[in-house]
Design a protein around this motif. Structure first.
Motif, short mmCIF file in Angstrom:
data_model
loop_
_atom_site.label_atom_id
_atom_site.label_comp_id
_atom_site.label_asym_id
_atom_site.label_seq_id
_atom_site.Cartn_x
_atom_site.Cartn_y
_atom_site.Cartn_z
N LEU A 27 -4.11 4.95 -29.86
CA LEU A 27 -3.18 3.93 -29.38
C LEU A 27 -1.91 4.52 -28.77
CD1 LEU A 27 -3.46 1.35 -32.31
CD2 LEU A 27 -4.86 1.55 -30.24
N ALA A 28 -1.77 5.85 -28.82
CA ALA A 28 -0.60 6.49 -28.21
C ALA A 28 -0.68 6.33 -26.69
CB ALA A 28 -0.55 7.97 -28.58
N ASN A 29 0.36 5.80 -26.09
CA ASN A 29 0.36 5.46 -24.67
C ASN A 29 0.50 6.71 -23.81
OD1 ASN A 29 0.54 4.34 -22.14
ND2 ASN A 29 2.20 2.93 -22.65
N ILE A 30 -0.59 7.20 -23.29
CA ILE A 30 -0.57 8.42 -22.48
C ILE A 30 -0.04 8.16 -21.08
CG2 ILE A 30 -2.43 9.49 -23.79
CD1 ILE A 30 -4.34 8.71 -21.55
N PHE A 31 0.15 6.89 -20.73
CA PHE A 31 0.69 6.54 -19.41
C PHE A 31 2.06 5.85 -19.53
CE2 PHE A 31 -4.05 6.08 -18.77
CZ PHE A 31 -4.20 7.31 -18.16
N ALA A 32 2.77 6.17 -20.60
CA ALA A 32 4.04 5.49 -20.88
C ALA A 32 5.07 5.68 -19.78
CB ALA A 32 4.60 5.98 -22.22
N ASN A 33 5.00 6.79 -19.06
CA ASN A 33 6.01 7.06 -18.03
C ASN A 33 5.69 6.41 -16.69
OD1 ASN A 33 7.55 8.64 -19.79
ND2 ASN A 33 6.33 10.47 -19.34
N GLU A 34 4.52 5.82 -16.58
CA GLU A 34 4.16 5.18 -15.30
C GLU A 34 4.84 3.82 -15.13
OE1 GLU A 34 -0.27 7.11 -14.54
OE2 GLU A 34 -0.04 4.95 -14.77
N LYS A 35 5.19 3.51 -13.91
CA LYS A 35 5.76 2.23 -13.55
C LYS A 35 4.74 1.46 -12.70
CE LYS A 35 9.66 3.40 -15.44
NZ LYS A 35 10.05 2.82 -16.76
N PRO A 36 4.81 0.13 -12.70
CA PRO A 36 3.88 -0.63 -11.87
C PRO A 36 4.02 -0.26 -10.39
CG PRO A 36 5.00 -2.07 -13.42
CD PRO A 36 5.70 -0.74 -13.50
N LEU A 37 2.87 -0.21 -9.69
CA LEU A 37 2.90 -0.01 -8.24
C LEU A 37 3.49 -1.24 -7.57
CD1 LEU A 37 -0.71 1.45 -7.79
CD2 LEU A 37 1.45 2.73 -7.93
N PHE A 38 3.17 -2.40 -8.12
CA PHE A 38 3.71 -3.68 -7.67
C PHE A 38 3.37 -4.72 -8.72
CE2 PHE A 38 -0.49 -3.00 -5.83
CZ PHE A 38 -1.17 -4.15 -6.17
N THR A 39 3.97 -5.88 -8.60
CA THR A 39 3.72 -6.98 -9.53
C THR A 39 3.32 -8.21 -8.73
OG1 THR A 39 5.29 -6.12 -11.16
CG2 THR A 39 4.70 -8.44 -11.33
N ILE A 40 2.19 -8.79 -9.09
CA ILE A 40 1.73 -10.01 -8.44
C ILE A 40 2.41 -11.20 -9.11
CG2 ILE A 40 -0.27 -11.41 -7.78
CD1 ILE A 40 -2.00 -8.90 -8.16
N THR A 41 2.98 -12.08 -8.30
CA THR A 41 3.61 -13.30 -8.78
C THR A 41 3.10 -14.47 -7.94
OG1 THR A 41 5.50 -13.16 -7.28
CG2 THR A 41 5.69 -11.97 -9.38
N ALA A 42 3.53 -15.67 -8.30
CA ALA A 42 3.15 -16.83 -7.51
C ALA A 42 3.68 -16.72 -6.09
CB ALA A 42 3.67 -18.11 -8.18
N ALA A 43 4.80 -16.02 -5.91
CA ALA A 43 5.42 -15.91 -4.59
C ALA A 43 4.60 -15.06 -3.63
CB ALA A 43 6.84 -15.34 -4.73
N ASN A 44 3.94 -14.00 -4.12
CA ASN A 44 3.17 -13.12 -3.23
C ASN A 44 1.66 -13.22 -3.49
OD1 ASN A 44 2.78 -11.71 -5.61
ND2 ASN A 44 3.94 -9.91 -5.01
N LEU A 45 1.25 -14.28 -4.20
CA LEU A 45 -0.14 -14.45 -4.60
C LEU A 45 -1.11 -14.39 -3.43
CD1 LEU A 45 -2.30 -15.15 -6.75
CD2 LEU A 45 -1.70 -17.57 -6.42
#
Length: 454
Positions: free
Chosen positions: A72-90
């Motif tokens: 359960l140790a997060n090996i990708f803890a330092n990664e940030k989202p490439l982008f976030t999908i929302t209703a605005a850019n759906l």
């Protein structure tokens, strides 16, 4: 392990297998086709190469097994989202989303979102699983319109699938560590966000991994043994479910028993199947939605719709973080999506349509199965009027200590009522214990009576 000696065992039927487009036997692949496994295809049948745009990388073997590691140790803890999908850019991303995901954006436009991260193909299995998959590819066959299977050895019979039911069979037969004890919370969430966690301890053991060994006489038609004991709240404490999950559930229905702690009685429970409400779910999930899909296959026709690239839950370490509390995850309408992680992966799309004359609350279901693990990642469920009713997601990661991928959480959203159910493990002690040694006698009516004493 006894399963290693089950060479070309013949099964008259199979769990989760149903009639396909036509009857008769379905051909195994040729030796030349099977030679692709471990080459242009991975050892269990995924495409080895990256996609054309490079947004899905080539497969490099997945995460390395380490029985001493904390999975359960997060090996990708330092990664940030490439982008976030929302209703605005759906609109920009609809082509890589399912109907259920799109419906959640439309129902909760102000709060629902999907953080999309870099894709990591982390799934991996033991070498023994790879060996069986390659051998099965040239021997395993479906018969009787998909309700039977012959010449199959333990796991992943159809690494190079030719039909939808073969894909689903790969899901149900996938390796899950052999024997696992799990402590989890099933959390039905009301429309206003209120919830009470139902604490559950479950044990799932394939007969090949029983402490007293596989018995051809006792285990011939058993896929796995399963118990589910409720630990809280007090009104449900001590209630226990026992299941002997049969392989051919049409000719030999699933054998199930319940122990009611208040009545102190064990009873047969043939109703634990199909669209009966799942145990301790407040009617928010059917029995055959456990593990995203399980149970007898005979009420649906299955169709393979091909492969797609979509955003699915993957490497869901944030959702499994033991430092996070349930109140931080459970929200109104849906879970807190800040704790989720989505990646672009190739999936097999399978459509199940209710057979004429058959009964089920879901008239149609669409499954999206991860090519690297054969796990169902997303499932959309339609009512008998053809309206999208419920949307399910399986949030998974690679358990490096057991060398297997599995779910850390599942969600099932009711798009009509605004209620949902989520399975979480964050606040539980020993949420996942692989390799637990249990005997066949642990899966008897007498055993659950003892287990259910308050």
């Amino acid at each position: 392990q006894q399963g290693k000696h089950m060479k070309l065992q013949t099964f008259t039927g199979s769990l989760l297998l149903l009639a396909m487009v036509s009857g008769g036997a379905f051909a195994k692949v040729s030796t030349q086709e099977a030679a692709k496994l471990g080459g242009s295809l991975t050892s269990i049948g995924a495409e080895s190469a990256a996609n054309k745009s490079g947004t899905i990388p080539s497969y490099k073997g997945g995460l390395k097994a380490d029985e001493n590691a904390n999975p359960l140790a997060n090996i990708f803890a330092n990664e940030k989202p490439l982008f976030t999908i929302t209703a605005a850019n759906l609109a920009k991303y609809k082509g890589k989303l399912t109907d259920g995901q799109i419906a959640l954006f439309e129902k909760y436009p102000d709060t629902y979102k999907m953080p999309v991260y870099k894709t990591h193909r982390t799934a991996a299995y033991p070498q023994d699983v790879y060996n069986k998959a390659k051998s099965n590819a040239t021997t395993a066959e479906l018969v009787d319109g998909g309700n039977g299977m012959i010449n199959f050895n333990e796991t992943i019979p159809f690494a190079i699938p030719q039909s939808g039911i073969e894909v689903i069979w790969n899901h149900v037969s996938r390796y899950r560590g052999g024997s696992i004890q799990r402590n989890a919370a099933q959390i039905p969430v009301q429309r206003n966000g209120e919830f009470m966690a139902i604490k559950v301890r479950s044990q799932l053991t394939a007969p090949q991994y029983l402490k007293d060994g596989y018995s051809a006489q006792a285990d011939d038609n058993v896929l796995f043994y399963y118990t589910q004991a409720i630990k809280s709240p007090a009104r449900l404490t001590g209630n226990v479910l026992l299941v002997h999950e049969t392989i051919d559930q049409v000719n030999q229905p699933r054998m199930a028993w319940t122990y009611n702690a208040g009545q102190r009685r064990v009873r047969r429970a043939p109703q634990v199947a199909y669209d009966a409400p799942g145990a301790a779910t407040e009617g928010l999930r059917t029995s055959d939605q456990l593990d995203m899909f399980n149970g007898a296959p005979d009420r649906y026709n299955w169709k393979l719709m091909g492969k797609k690239e979509i955003y699915i839950p993957y490497n869901s370490y944030k959702l499994a973080d033991p430092e996070v509390k349930y109140k931080d995850i459970v929200g109104t309408g849906h879970i807190n999506q800040d704790h989720t992680r989505y990646e672009l992966h190739r999936v097999w799309k399978v459509e199940a349509t209710l057979k004429e004359g058959a009964r089920h609350v879901y008239g149609k279901r669409t499954f999206y199965v991860d090519e690297d693990s054969w796990q169902i990642a997303i499932a959309d469920h339609y009512d008998n009027r053809g309206q999208l009713w419920r949307a399910s997601e399986g949030h998974a990661l690679q358990f490096v200590n057991a060398n297997t991928p599995w779910y850390v959480s599942t969600t099932n959203y009711d798009l009509f009522s605004g209620r949902y159910i989520v399975e979480l493990n964050n606040e539980e002690r020993d949420p996942f214990k692989f390799g637990v040694k249990v005997k066949r006698k642990n899966f008897t009516a007498a055993a659950i009576r003892r287990q259910g004493k308050r």
